[in-house]
Design an enzyme around this catalytic site. Structure first.
Site, PDB file in Angstrom:
ATOM      1  CE  LYS A  78      70.787  14.362  43.536  1.00  0.00           C
ATOM      2  NZ  LYS A  78      70.399  13.467  44.643  1.00  0.00           N
TER       3      LYS A  78
ATOM      4  CE1 TYR B 262      63.000   3.809  11.540  1.00  0.00           C
ATOM      5  CE2 TYR B 262      63.157   5.564  13.183  1.00  0.00           C
ATOM      6  CZ  TYR B 262      63.660   4.924  12.059  1.00  0.00           C
ATOM      7  OH  TYR B 262      64.799   5.368  11.466  1.00  0.00           O
TER       8      TYR B 262
HETATM    9  C1  LIG Z   1      69.367  14.302  45.296  1.00  0.00           C
HETATM   10  C2  LIG Z   1      69.273  14.426  46.784  1.00  0.00           C
HETATM   11  C3  LIG Z   1      68.525  15.452  47.379  1.00  0.00           C
HETATM   12  C4  LIG Z   1      67.653  16.411  46.583  1.00  0.00           C
HETATM   13  O1  LIG Z   1      66.410  15.792  46.356  1.00  0.00           O
HETATM   14  P1  LIG Z   1      65.236  16.547  45.536  1.00  0.00           P
HETATM   15  O2  LIG Z   1      64.120  15.577  45.572  1.00  0.00           O
HETATM   16  O3  LIG Z   1      65.759  16.762  44.164  1.00  0.00           O
HETATM   17  O4  LIG Z   1      64.955  17.799  46.253  1.00  0.00           O
HETATM   18  C5  LIG Z   1      68.564  15.581  48.758  1.00  0.00           C
HETATM   19  N1  LIG Z   1      69.282  14.714  49.523  1.00  0.00           N
HETATM   20  C6  LIG Z   1      69.999  13.710  48.981  1.00  0.00           C
HETATM   21  C7  LIG Z   1      70.761  12.789  49.867  1.00  0.00           C
HETATM   22  C8  LIG Z   1      70.013  13.519  47.607  1.00  0.00           C
HETATM   23  O5  LIG Z   1      70.708  12.514  47.085  1.00  0.00           O
END
Ligand SMILES: *Cc1c(COP(=O)(O)O)cnc(C)c1O
Length: 355
Positions: free
Chosen positions: A34, A251
């Site tokens: 994702k 800044y």
């Molecule tokens: C993003 C996600 C993962 C992966 O988690 P990591 O900590 O990046 O390994 C697994 N399960 C679900 C439901 C997620 O949303």
């Protein structure tokens, strides 16, 4: 050309998948890709992670892109259907939606898919984000089994503290106790759980972060876990300033020199994805040596201390994170997580793909 660049290593991702595999036992692996594969590029990640048993994404668009790229493995939609209008695409693209609330069951009942779907049925075991209440499991599983549009069910939950001392047992034990009677396959483990709790593997594990070479744990480095950084954000020094004692930089003049200090100006800022809230002292690799940032990060530039980098000057290489400078160390100093830094890599940063 502006010297900033993200180097993204196909080999590192492939290596990290092998590490995930070494922890998975008989479980199959959904590679979580994702958020543009946590900033690494969906197409790149799917090539690097081609040996995964499946892919997990958030949106139909990501899933459709994976199919266009030739992915034949199962693809799970982690937040499932956002509307009944997505059912047809799930059939067409052969996707496994997560079902986590009653309306999604209603949609499948009212508009049965042309071909029954594999689904993940998500239960809330304490994260209190998505999922049916565990207490409702008997009715929810029975109803889902009765749906003509459902071909098979994998039970699912998600951990809130797999990376912390509290661990997973407080969620995993009730999940397994309540649901074992159904005799269905199940999925619970993210990266942290997969690495630390073999009892959480189930039929499908869902590693994300570790595939990109970052550590989910505050007290264990990615290197100690045998992971290799997949993304190296690098740039160069494009200016040098000599501060006299009492003079400030940037800044707000947030950093003031207490002695004569050589400052390197680096072509990287928050518009490239570097965290603006990283304070003075955030570690950075300058000309191969660990140094620190000075003052406030600007949109296109940040400043680094050259006191201990005698040979450094305009053109010297700087690694913001990646090889030689763990993204986790930068994240910790900046009060955020490696997840956020990797995902935030800006579209304007040119990417060079490496083996
Ligand atoms: C993003 C996600 C993962 C992966 O988690 P990591 O900590 O990046 O390994 C697994 N399960 C679900 C439901 C997620 O949303």
């Amino acid at each position: 050309m502006r010297p900033i660049q993200a180097r993204i290593s196909i080999g590192a991702m492939a290596h990290n998948l092998r590490v995930a595999r070494s922890h998975a036992g008989d479980a199959r692996l959904f590679a979580v890709v994702k958020a543009n594969a946590y900033g690494h590029g969906l197409s790149r990640a799917r090539r690097a992670l081609a040996a995964a048993d499946g892919f997990a994404v958030l949106t139909l668009e990501e899933a459709a892109n994976l199919r266009l790229m030739g992915v034949e493995q199962p693809i799970v939609l982690l937040e499932g259907l956002f509307g009944a209008d997505e059912i047809a695409a799930c059939v067409e693209l052969d996707l496994w939606p997560v079902l986590h609330r009653p309306a999604q069951l209603d949609w499948l009942q009212q508009q049965p898919p042309a071909r029954p779907l594999q689904v993940f049925l998500k239960f809330d075991t304490g994260m209190h984000r998505l999922g049916f209440p565990l207490a409702d499991h008997a009715a929810v599983v029975a109803r889902t089994k009765r749906l003509a549009g459902v071909a098979g069910i994998t039970l699912m939950t998600h951990f809130a503290q797999a990376d912390e001392a509290a661990g997973v047992a407080w969620q995993l034990r009730p999940f397994l106790e309540e649901l074992s009677a159904h005799g269905l396959p199940w999925s619970s483990a993210n990266s942290a759980a997969l690495l630390r709790y073999p009892e959480s593997r189930g039929a499908w594990a869902r590693p994300g972060l570790m595939l990109y070479g970052a550590s989910p744990f505050a007290e264990t480095t990615a290197d100690q876990l045998g992971l290799r950084p997949a993304m190296t954000l690098r740039s160069e020094i494009i200016g040098v300033q000599q501060l006299r004692a009492g003079e400030g930089v940037g800044y707000g003049q947030l950093f003031r020199a207490d002695r004569p200090t050589a400052v390197g100006v680096v072509a990287c800022g928050y518009a490239d994805g570097y965290p603006r809230h990283a304070p003075t002292g955030t570690p950075v690799l300058v000309d191969g040596r660990v140094s620190r940032t000075l003052g406030r990060v600007s949109m296109d530039m940040l400043c680094v201390d050259l006191s201990d980098c005698p040979g450094a000057g305009v053109g010297s290489p700087v690694v913001l994170w990646g090889e030689g400078m763990p993204v986790d160390a930068v994240a910790t100093a900046a009060g955020t997580s490696s997840y956020e830094l990797l995902c935030a890599l800006a579209a304007r940063v040119p990417v060079e793909e490496t083996d």
